[in-house]
Design a protein around this motif. Structure first.
Motif, short mmCIF file in Angstrom:
data_model
loop_
_atom_site.label_atom_id
_atom_site.label_comp_id
_atom_site.label_asym_id
_atom_site.label_seq_id
_atom_site.Cartn_x
_atom_site.Cartn_y
_atom_site.Cartn_z
N MET A 127 -32.46 -26.12 -33.65
CA MET A 127 -33.24 -25.16 -32.94
C MET A 127 -32.70 -25.00 -31.52
N HIS A 128 -32.26 -26.09 -30.92
CA HIS A 128 -31.70 -26.03 -29.57
C HIS A 128 -30.44 -25.18 -29.56
N ALA A 129 -29.57 -25.39 -30.53
CA ALA A 129 -28.31 -24.63 -30.59
C ALA A 129 -28.59 -23.14 -30.78
N ALA A 130 -29.53 -22.81 -31.64
CA ALA A 130 -29.87 -21.39 -31.87
C ALA A 130 -30.47 -20.78 -30.60
N GLY A 131 -31.29 -21.55 -29.89
CA GLY A 131 -31.88 -21.07 -28.65
C GLY A 131 -30.82 -20.84 -27.58
N THR A 132 -29.84 -21.73 -27.53
CA THR A 132 -28.73 -21.57 -26.59
C THR A 132 -27.91 -20.34 -26.92
N GLN A 133 -27.65 -20.12 -28.19
CA GLN A 133 -26.93 -18.92 -28.62
C GLN A 133 -27.71 -17.66 -28.25
N LEU A 134 -29.01 -17.71 -28.42
CA LEU A 134 -29.87 -16.58 -28.08
C LEU A 134 -29.77 -16.26 -26.59
N LEU A 135 -29.91 -17.27 -25.75
CA LEU A 135 -29.81 -17.06 -24.31
C LEU A 135 -28.44 -16.53 -23.91
N ASP A 136 -27.39 -17.07 -24.51
CA ASP A 136 -26.02 -16.62 -24.20
C ASP A 136 -25.84 -15.14 -24.53
N ARG A 137 -26.33 -14.73 -25.69
CA ARG A 137 -26.20 -13.32 -26.10
C ARG A 137 -27.01 -12.40 -25.19
N LEU A 138 -28.22 -12.81 -24.85
CA LEU A 138 -29.04 -11.97 -23.99
C LEU A 138 -28.47 -11.90 -22.56
N ARG A 139 -27.95 -13.00 -22.05
CA ARG A 139 -27.32 -12.97 -20.73
C ARG A 139 -26.09 -12.07 -20.73
N ALA A 140 -25.29 -12.16 -21.78
CA ALA A 140 -24.10 -11.31 -21.87
C ALA A 140 -24.49 -9.84 -21.94
N TYR A 141 -25.54 -9.55 -22.67
CA TYR A 141 -26.03 -8.17 -22.76
C TYR A 141 -26.51 -7.68 -21.40
N LEU A 142 -27.33 -8.48 -20.75
CA LEU A 142 -27.87 -8.08 -19.45
C LEU A 142 -26.79 -7.97 -18.39
N GLY A 143 -25.74 -8.78 -18.52
CA GLY A 143 -24.64 -8.74 -17.57
C GLY A 143 -23.63 -7.64 -17.86
N GLY A 144 -23.81 -6.93 -18.97
CA GLY A 144 -22.92 -5.83 -19.32
C GLY A 144 -21.68 -6.24 -20.08
N ALA A 145 -21.54 -7.53 -20.40
CA ALA A 145 -20.36 -8.01 -21.12
C ALA A 145 -20.48 -7.82 -22.64
N LEU A 146 -21.67 -7.49 -23.11
CA LEU A 146 -21.91 -7.35 -24.55
C LEU A 146 -22.77 -6.12 -24.79
N ARG A 147 -22.35 -5.33 -25.74
CA ARG A 147 -23.16 -4.17 -26.14
C ARG A 147 -23.88 -4.52 -27.43
N LEU A 148 -25.15 -4.20 -27.48
CA LEU A 148 -25.96 -4.46 -28.66
C LEU A 148 -26.65 -3.17 -29.09
N GLY A 149 -26.77 -3.01 -30.40
CA GLY A 149 -27.55 -1.90 -30.92
C GLY A 149 -29.03 -2.18 -30.72
N GLU A 150 -29.82 -1.13 -30.81
CA GLU A 150 -31.25 -1.27 -30.60
C GLU A 150 -31.89 -2.24 -31.59
N ALA A 151 -31.48 -2.18 -32.84
CA ALA A 151 -32.06 -3.06 -33.87
C ALA A 151 -31.73 -4.53 -33.58
#
Length: 71
Positions: free
Chosen positions: A1-25
């Motif tokens: 659960m910790h690893a999945a949570g860390t992955q979640l935070l990493d993806r959201l930070r990358a998205y918010l920082g503009g380094a990652l584009r995500l679709g709406e879904a």
């Protein structure tokens, strides 16, 4: 659960920082999963009937959690 949570935070930070584009879904699914982590943080316990994280085990990944979010 910790690893999945860390992955979640990493993806959201990358998205918010503009380094990652995500679709709406995908973004919606990530936010939905983040809500389960927040519920545990706020309540201090797992609500077995209402929290997707109660199904997690040592092999659970972020991909497993996002795939379990209802359409």
């Amino acid at each position: 659960m910790h690893a999945a949570g860390t992955q979640l935070l990493d993806r959201l930070r990358a998205y918010l920082g503009g380094a990652l584009r995500l679709g709406e879904a995908e973004l919606t699914r990530l936010c939905h999963v983040a809500g389960f982590y927040e519920a545990v943080y706020r309540n201090g316990v797992f609500s077995r009937r209402r929290n997707l994280l109660t199904l997690a085990d040592a092999r659970t990944t972020l991909a497993h959690l996002t795939a379990a979010v209802p359409a």
